[in-house]
Design an enzyme around this catalytic site. Structure first.
Site, short mmCIF file in Angstrom:
data_model
loop_
_atom_site.label_atom_id
_atom_site.label_comp_id
_atom_site.label_asym_id
_atom_site.label_seq_id
_atom_site.Cartn_x
_atom_site.Cartn_y
_atom_site.Cartn_z
N HIS A 141 0.84 -1.19 0.00
CA HIS A 141 0.00 0.00 0.00
C HIS A 141 0.88 1.25 0.00
O HIS A 141 1.78 1.38 0.84
CB HIS A 141 -0.91 0.02 1.23
N SER A 142 0.64 2.17 -0.94
CA SER A 142 1.33 3.45 -0.99
C SER A 142 2.84 3.24 -0.99
O SER A 142 3.38 2.61 -1.89
CB SER A 142 0.86 4.32 0.18
N MET A 143 3.57 3.74 0.02
CA MET A 143 5.00 3.55 0.07
C MET A 143 5.38 2.08 0.00
O MET A 143 6.39 1.71 -0.60
CB MET A 143 5.58 4.17 1.35
N GLY A 145 3.94 -0.16 -1.71
CA GLY A 145 3.92 -0.54 -3.11
C GLY A 145 5.19 -0.15 -3.83
O GLY A 145 5.71 -0.89 -4.67
#
Length: 263
Positions: A141-143, A145
């Site tokens: 998720h986010s960072m 990813g």
């Protein structure tokens, strides 16, 4: 490096082995009571991996014989990011969500060491090695990813699938901007080391308010879930667990630095 387990049951936590993270779990009890409205379904185990600077904490759902999935949270979050998602996913997988160093219940990096993405790649490799995973899926998720994508570029043979939620990736940056942002990150680290004192103490409600002010995209319930793992009781209230060094350079210096070195 061997994972050691605590099992979470309906009646609470029962000890399965001598675990250095047991103290951390006990410290969480007050915080968990303060945010008890955030009820999360699903039985999970607490994991603790020894590393040279301390430990990396994680939590796992499913049976270890299941198909392995490593879950990587976003910047300033923790493994509880996945608490509401994992119970909705197929049950034949073994999901392990870690707290990146400097987040959640994991140790902060050693003094003087910044939080570069290259180090997060190393953290993922350490966990995969400790779990004896030769092929696994990354759910980021986010960072998380971005870290997952970088890990795949460095260790492509270890990953069969990369799933990215709300990831923004990397973007082209002029070499002069990269240098300036890296200079800023280093200067901010030195400044923080000179000024850093005791962490600020919040009331539970104050900590929740501060978290929601910093991230207006999450709900109050989600904020309570994150704080169960992201704050610790101290005299007079609670403090955030995350290392202030993760804020240095607004992340951009680290992102562009890694992009310029990997590409």
């Amino acid at each position: 490096m061997r994972p050691v387990f605590l099992r979470r049951l309906d009646s609470g936590l029962s000890r399965c082995d001598l675990n250095p993270s047991l103290r951390l779990v006990k410290e969480m009890s007050f915080v968990s009571k303060c945010f008890s409205m955030a009820i999360v379904k699903g039985v999970y185990r607490e994991l603790n991996f020894t590393v040279p600077w301390g430990h990396i904490a994680a939590k796992a759902w499913g049976h270890p014989s299941g198909r392995p999935v490593l879950c990587l949270h976003g910047w300033a979050d923790n493994a509880n990011t996945f608490d509401r998602l994992i119970p909705l996913l197929p049950g034949e997988f073994y999901y392990v969500a870690l707290d990146f160093p400097g987040h959640g219940l994991s140790s902060h990096r050693s003094p003087g060491i910044p939080y570069y993405f290259t180090e997060y790649i190393s953290d993922v490799r350490r966990i995969a090695d400790a779990l004896n995973w030769n092929k696994f899926t990354i759910l980021g998720h986010s960072m998380g990813g971005n870290v997952g994508g970088l890990f795949c570029s460095v260790f492509p043979d270890l990953v069969d699938k990369l799933i990215v939620l709300d990831g923004y990736g990397f973007y082209p940056t002029a070499i002069t901007a990269t240098r300036e942002r890296l200079q800023l990150a280093i200067d901010e680290l030195i400044k923080l080391e000179k000024e850093q004192g005791s962490p600020r103490v919040y009331t539970p409600d104050g900590a929740l308010k501060r978290l929601l002010e910093g991230n207006r995209s999450i709900s109050e319930e989600s904020g309570k879930i994150l704080l169960q793992r992201g704050a610790t009781e101290v005299s007079g209230g609670v403090v955030f667990n995350r290392d202030l060094r993760i804020n240095l350079g607004k992340k951009s210096a680290v992102l562009t630095y890694v992009e310029s070195t990997v590409s």
